[in-house]
Design an enzyme around this catalytic site. Structure first.
Site, PDB file in Angstrom:
ATOM      1  N   ASN A   8       0.970  -1.220   0.038  1.00  0.00           N
ATOM      2  CA  ASN A   8      -0.030  -0.167  -0.211  1.00  0.00           C
ATOM      3  C   ASN A   8       0.974   1.097  -0.182  1.00  0.00           C
ATOM      4  O   ASN A   8       1.380   1.462   1.063  1.00  0.00           O
ATOM      5  CB  ASN A   8      -0.920   0.033   1.365  1.00  0.00           C
ATOM      6  CG  ASN A   8      -1.734   1.265   1.372  1.00  0.00           C
ATOM      7  OD1 ASN A   8      -1.675   2.048   0.397  1.00  0.00           O
ATOM      8  ND2 ASN A   8      -2.342   1.471   2.276  1.00  0.00           N
ATOM      9  N   TRP A   9       0.937   1.655  -1.455  1.00  0.00           N
ATOM     10  CA  TRP A   9       1.884   2.814  -1.146  1.00  0.00           C
ATOM     11  C   TRP A   9       1.285   4.269  -0.723  1.00  0.00           C
ATOM     12  O   TRP A   9       1.976   5.026  -0.666  1.00  0.00           O
ATOM     13  CB  TRP A   9       2.205   3.206  -2.649  1.00  0.00           C
ATOM     14  CG  TRP A   9       3.160   2.078  -3.524  1.00  0.00           C
ATOM     15  CD1 TRP A   9       3.769   1.211  -2.690  1.00  0.00           C
ATOM     16  CD2 TRP A   9       3.784   2.091  -4.513  1.00  0.00           C
ATOM     17  NE1 TRP A   9       4.651   0.389  -3.455  1.00  0.00           N
ATOM     18  CE2 TRP A   9       4.950   1.260  -4.880  1.00  0.00           C
ATOM     19  CE3 TRP A   9       3.627   3.156  -5.626  1.00  0.00           C
ATOM     20  CZ2 TRP A   9       5.406   0.808  -5.892  1.00  0.00           C
ATOM     21  CZ3 TRP A   9       4.392   2.637  -6.821  1.00  0.00           C
ATOM     22  CH2 TRP A   9       5.253   1.566  -6.915  1.00  0.00           C
ATOM     23  N   LYS A  10       0.040   4.181  -0.281  1.00  0.00           N
ATOM     24  CA  LYS A  10      -0.531   5.494   0.332  1.00  0.00           C
ATOM     25  C   LYS A  10      -0.491   6.537  -0.953  1.00  0.00           C
ATOM     26  O   LYS A  10      -0.514   6.448  -1.965  1.00  0.00           O
ATOM     27  CB  LYS A  10      -0.209   5.653   1.722  1.00  0.00           C
ATOM     28  CG  LYS A  10      -0.184   4.511   2.551  1.00  0.00           C
ATOM     29  CD  LYS A  10      -0.132   4.599   4.040  1.00  0.00           C
ATOM     30  CE  LYS A  10      -0.245   3.354   4.857  1.00  0.00           C
ATOM     31  NZ  LYS A  10      -0.033   3.612   6.239  1.00  0.00           N
ATOM     32  N   HIS A 105      -9.654   1.344   4.580  1.00  0.00           N
ATOM     33  CA  HIS A 105      -8.355   1.485   5.507  1.00  0.00           C
ATOM     34  C   HIS A 105      -8.588   2.425   6.562  1.00  0.00           C
ATOM     35  O   HIS A 105      -9.360   3.524   6.397  1.00  0.00           O
ATOM     36  CB  HIS A 105      -7.284   2.140   4.489  1.00  0.00           C
ATOM     37  CG  HIS A 105      -5.975   2.079   5.291  1.00  0.00           C
ATOM     38  ND1 HIS A 105      -5.555   2.988   6.177  1.00  0.00           N
ATOM     39  CD2 HIS A 105      -4.984   1.186   5.078  1.00  0.00           C
ATOM     40  CE1 HIS A 105      -4.275   2.833   6.169  1.00  0.00           C
ATOM     41  NE2 HIS A 105      -4.048   1.558   5.914  1.00  0.00           N
ATOM     42  N   GLU A 107      -7.091   4.985   7.892  1.00  0.00           N
ATOM     43  CA  GLU A 107      -6.721   6.407   7.203  1.00  0.00           C
ATOM     44  C   GLU A 107      -8.009   7.075   6.734  1.00  0.00           C
ATOM     45  O   GLU A 107      -8.279   8.113   6.685  1.00  0.00           O
ATOM     46  CB  GLU A 107      -5.496   6.475   6.597  1.00  0.00           C
ATOM     47  CG  GLU A 107      -4.241   6.338   7.421  1.00  0.00           C
ATOM     48  CD  GLU A 107      -2.975   5.758   6.530  1.00  0.00           C
ATOM     49  OE1 GLU A 107      -3.130   5.777   5.373  1.00  0.00           O
ATOM     50  OE2 GLU A 107      -2.279   5.259   7.174  1.00  0.00           O
ATOM     51  N   GLU A 163      -5.399  -4.669  10.799  1.00  0.00           N
ATOM     52  CA  GLU A 163      -4.376  -3.447  10.889  1.00  0.00           C
ATOM     53  C   GLU A 163      -4.571  -2.786  12.217  1.00  0.00           C
ATOM     54  O   GLU A 163      -5.270  -1.981  12.168  1.00  0.00           O
ATOM     55  CB  GLU A 163      -4.367  -2.735   9.745  1.00  0.00           C
ATOM     56  CG  GLU A 163      -3.963  -3.304   8.505  1.00  0.00           C
ATOM     57  CD  GLU A 163      -3.343  -2.211   7.392  1.00  0.00           C
ATOM     58  OE1 GLU A 163      -2.386  -2.353   6.982  1.00  0.00           O
ATOM     59  OE2 GLU A 163      -4.001  -1.185   7.300  1.00  0.00           O
ATOM     60  N   GLY A 169       2.345   2.799  10.842  1.00  0.00           N
ATOM     61  CA  GLY A 169       3.045   4.259  10.695  1.00  0.00           C
ATOM     62  C   GLY A 169       3.882   4.496  11.801  1.00  0.00           C
ATOM     63  O   GLY A 169       4.547   5.415  11.894  1.00  0.00           O
ATOM     64  N   SER A 201       3.530  -1.654  10.554  1.00  0.00           N
ATOM     65  CA  SER A 201       4.987  -1.574  10.668  1.00  0.00           C
ATOM     66  C   SER A 201       5.515  -2.827  10.431  1.00  0.00           C
ATOM     67  O   SER A 201       6.542  -3.402  11.228  1.00  0.00           O
ATOM     68  CB  SER A 201       5.076  -1.254  12.153  1.00  0.00           C
ATOM     69  OG  SER A 201       4.691   0.130  12.484  1.00  0.00           O
ATOM     70  N   GLY A 222       2.872  -0.775   4.165  1.00  0.00           N
ATOM     71  CA  GLY A 222       2.936   0.587   3.801  1.00  0.00           C
ATOM     72  C   GLY A 222       4.286   0.804   3.576  1.00  0.00           C
ATOM     73  O   GLY A 222       4.903   0.616   2.536  1.00  0.00           O
TER      74      GLY A 222
HETATM   75  P1  13P Z   1       3.001   0.788   7.565  1.00  0.00           P
HETATM   76  O1  13P Z   1       3.657  -0.453   7.140  1.00  0.00           O
HETATM   77  O2  13P Z   1       3.589   2.014   7.183  1.00  0.00           O
HETATM   78  O3  13P Z   1       2.880   0.667   9.246  1.00  0.00           O
HETATM   79  O4  13P Z   1       1.535   0.780   7.098  1.00  0.00           O
HETATM   80  C1  13P Z   1       0.851  -0.159   7.281  1.00  0.00           C
HETATM   81  C2  13P Z   1      -0.590   0.176   6.524  1.00  0.00           C
HETATM   82  O5  13P Z   1      -1.377   0.817   6.617  1.00  0.00           O
HETATM   83  C3  13P Z   1      -0.810  -0.588   5.225  1.00  0.00           C
HETATM   84  O6  13P Z   1      -1.989  -0.354   4.804  1.00  0.00           O
END
Ligand code: 13P
Length: 238
Positions: A8-10, A105, A107, A163, A169, A201, A222
């Site tokens: 997930n590159w966000k 997600h 977020e 998650e 993050g 993470s 992420g």
């Molecule tokens: P991180 O791997 O940066 O913690 O993010 C996880 C995430 O939200 C994947 O969708």
């Protein structure tokens, strides 16, 4: 079952050139990795450039790279006539060569006020249009509401991603014990054989424990998915 590793590159990276470079390095890096399914979910604006370079005919037994989106809208024309400024439909994603889509997600729940109800509508649209939906949850209670009215036979294209918010993050992944417990609880709740991923993470040090010890079918990644070397290492370790 092949481990499923989802990137997930966000909202990254900021240029097409960088997106292409990250993708090319990942593709090169996983060339000889055995039997894993890798899904890259870039921002919408980079989907078409990456769909041009995802190799559709990949060798059996080796790693396959598929394309996914990070979100989808629930309406599909002709309903609504496409009058939804700024939105992207499941049909558009499917026609572009996307096989997967991330839905719900944390977020999006936090910053865009997505609710179980809107997530449910998005899931329905994705599944009805032949996409594989990766539903993100951090609580068991979110499952039932999100799946309301979805037929059992459609669940074969559903993937759940656990998650925990505190792990996203932050560099502080969930403990293997807690993750394993949640994995079993989710499986008990869903009562159908589907893939369950862990996200939060993940790095090359902890990745294999989530798969081998906590028994997840794969990972949703992420930050580390934007670092090709680290991401390829993760794929190799699982
Ligand atoms: P991180 O791997 O940066 O913690 O993010 C996880 C995430 O939200 C994947 O969708």
């Amino acid at each position: 079952m092949k481990p499923l590793i989802v990137a997930n590159w966000k909202m990254n990276p900021q240029t097409m050139a960088e997106a292409k470079q990250i993708f090319d390095l990942i593709k090169k890096g996983v060339k000889n990795a055995k039997n894993t399914e890798v899904v890259i979910c870039p921002p919408f604006v980079f989907l078409s450039i990456i769909s041009n370079v995802v190799n559709p005919r990949q060798e059996r037994g080796l790693t396959t790279i598929k394309l996914g989106a990070q979100d989808v809208f629930w309406e599909n024309p002709p309903a609504g006539g496409g009058a939804f400024t700024g939105e992207i439909s499941a049909k558009m994603l499917k026609n572009l060569g996307c096989e997967y889509v991330i839905i719900g997600h944390s977020e999006r729940r936090k910053y865009f006020k997505e609710t179980d109800e809107t997530i449910n509508k998005k899931l329905k649209s994705a599944l009805e249009n032949g996409l594989k939906a990766i539903l993100c949850i951090d609580k068991k209670s979110q499952i039932k509401n999100a799946l309301k009215g979805i037929a059992r036979q459609q669940l074969k294209n559903l993937i759940l991603a656990y998650e925990p918010i505190f792990a996203i993050g932050t560099g502080k992944a969930c403990s293997i014990e807690k993750a394993r417990e949640m994995n079993f609880l989710i499986r008990k709740t869903i009562k159908t054989k589907i893939k369950i991923l862990y996200g939060g993470s993940v790095n090359s040090q902890n990745a294999s424990d989530f798969v081998k010890k906590a028994k997840f079918h794969g990972l949703l990644i992420g930050k580390a998915s934007l670092e090709p070397k680290e991401f390829v290492k993760i794929i190799e370790t699982v």
